[in-house]
Motif scaffolding. Structure first.
Motif, short mmCIF file in Angstrom:
data_model
loop_
_atom_site.label_atom_id
_atom_site.label_comp_id
_atom_site.label_asym_id
_atom_site.label_seq_id
_atom_site.Cartn_x
_atom_site.Cartn_y
_atom_site.Cartn_z
N ASP A 142 0.82 -1.22 0.00
CA ASP A 142 0.00 0.00 0.00
C ASP A 142 0.86 1.26 0.00
O ASP A 142 0.47 2.28 -0.58
N LEU A 143 2.01 1.21 0.65
CA LEU A 143 2.90 2.37 0.69
C LEU A 143 3.70 2.54 -0.60
O LEU A 143 3.86 3.66 -1.10
N LEU A 144 4.22 1.46 -1.13
CA LEU A 144 5.09 1.56 -2.29
C LEU A 144 4.35 1.76 -3.61
O LEU A 144 4.89 2.39 -4.52
N SER A 145 3.14 1.24 -3.72
CA SER A 145 2.41 1.34 -4.99
C SER A 145 2.20 2.78 -5.45
O SER A 145 2.48 3.10 -6.60
N PRO A 146 1.71 3.68 -4.58
CA PRO A 146 1.54 5.06 -5.07
C PRO A 146 2.87 5.76 -5.36
O PRO A 146 2.94 6.61 -6.24
N VAL A 147 3.94 5.39 -4.66
CA VAL A 147 5.25 5.97 -4.94
C VAL A 147 5.72 5.51 -6.31
O VAL A 147 6.17 6.32 -7.13
N ARG A 148 5.60 4.21 -6.57
CA ARG A 148 5.97 3.68 -7.89
C ARG A 148 5.14 4.34 -8.98
O ARG A 148 5.67 4.77 -10.00
N ASP A 149 3.83 4.44 -8.77
CA ASP A 149 2.95 5.04 -9.77
C ASP A 149 3.33 6.50 -10.02
O ASP A 149 3.32 6.96 -11.16
N HIS A 150 3.66 7.22 -8.95
CA HIS A 150 4.09 8.62 -9.09
C HIS A 150 5.37 8.70 -9.91
O HIS A 150 5.49 9.53 -10.81
N MET A 151 6.33 7.84 -9.62
CA MET A 151 7.59 7.85 -10.35
C MET A 151 7.40 7.44 -11.80
O MET A 151 8.05 7.96 -12.70
N ARG A 152 6.51 6.50 -12.05
CA ARG A 152 6.24 6.02 -13.41
C ARG A 152 5.43 7.05 -14.23
O ARG A 152 5.35 6.92 -15.44
N SER A 153 4.86 8.05 -13.57
CA SER A 153 4.04 9.03 -14.30
C SER A 153 4.90 9.95 -15.17
O SER A 153 4.41 10.55 -16.11
N SER A 154 6.19 10.04 -14.87
CA SER A 154 7.12 10.77 -15.73
C SER A 154 7.59 9.82 -16.82
O SER A 154 7.76 8.63 -16.57
N PRO A 155 7.84 10.34 -18.02
CA PRO A 155 8.29 9.42 -19.09
C PRO A 155 9.58 8.72 -18.70
O PRO A 155 10.50 9.34 -18.19
N PRO A 156 9.64 7.39 -18.93
CA PRO A 156 10.87 6.65 -18.65
C PRO A 156 12.00 7.14 -19.55
O PRO A 156 11.77 7.77 -20.57
#
Length: 165
Positions: A142-156
């Protein structure tokens, strides 16, 4: 005059260093297991796993693979070349993009993935999940999923425009 630079408080700094240490220790243990069990690097394992476990067709475009494993285009091309030389993947021109390349896992790649996967799972289970309760694991997700999603929102990196020389 007020200093407006971003800063981290002591708790945030502690979390950051703990996360980096956990990631480093886990990656080291996983890389050691993959080298011993299948003479694979972590990136090579990620490529085989994405193709053999995540892709319904066993194929993906090189750019999509680079985005998924967060690796540079050139680095991925090199790693895919090593896997191709070992007979674990094939590379072909993409059917829908004349400049693109499609990577496909071979039967030998699937066999090696099946060989190294049990040990990989054992290392991850022992190193990461053994000290956690089920509730801890769910809370971590629950903690890491939104962080990952936030980081993935920028183009790789691989989707970023190439610089002209």
């Amino acid at each position: 005059m007020t200093d407006r630079r971003p800063s981290l408080d002591a708790v945030q700094l502690g979390v950051y260093f703990a996360l980096m240490e956990v990631a480093g220790l886990l990656r080291h243990a996983v890389e050691q297991q993959l080298r011993e069990a299948g003479d694979l690097s972590y990136v090579q394992f990620q490529l085989l796993a994405r193709l053999g476990l995540d892709s319904p067709t066993g194929s993906e475009r090189m750019t999509d693979l680079a985005d998924g494993v967060v690796y540079s285009r050139s680095g991925l091309t090199y790693q895919a070349g090593l896997l191709e030389k070992a007979g674990l993947v094939t590379r072909t021109p993409s059917a829908d993009d004349e400049r693109g390349v499609t990577v496909t896992i071979t039967d030998a790649g699937r066999a090696l993935l099946a060989e190294v996967l049990p040990g990989h799972v054992e290392v991850v289970s022992r190193q990461l999940f053994q000290p956690l309760t089920r509730a801890d694991t769910e809370a971590l997700a629950d903690l890491l999923s939104p962080v990952r999603d936030h980081m993935r929102s920028s183009p790789p990196r691989s989707a970023a425009p190439r610089r002209r020389r």
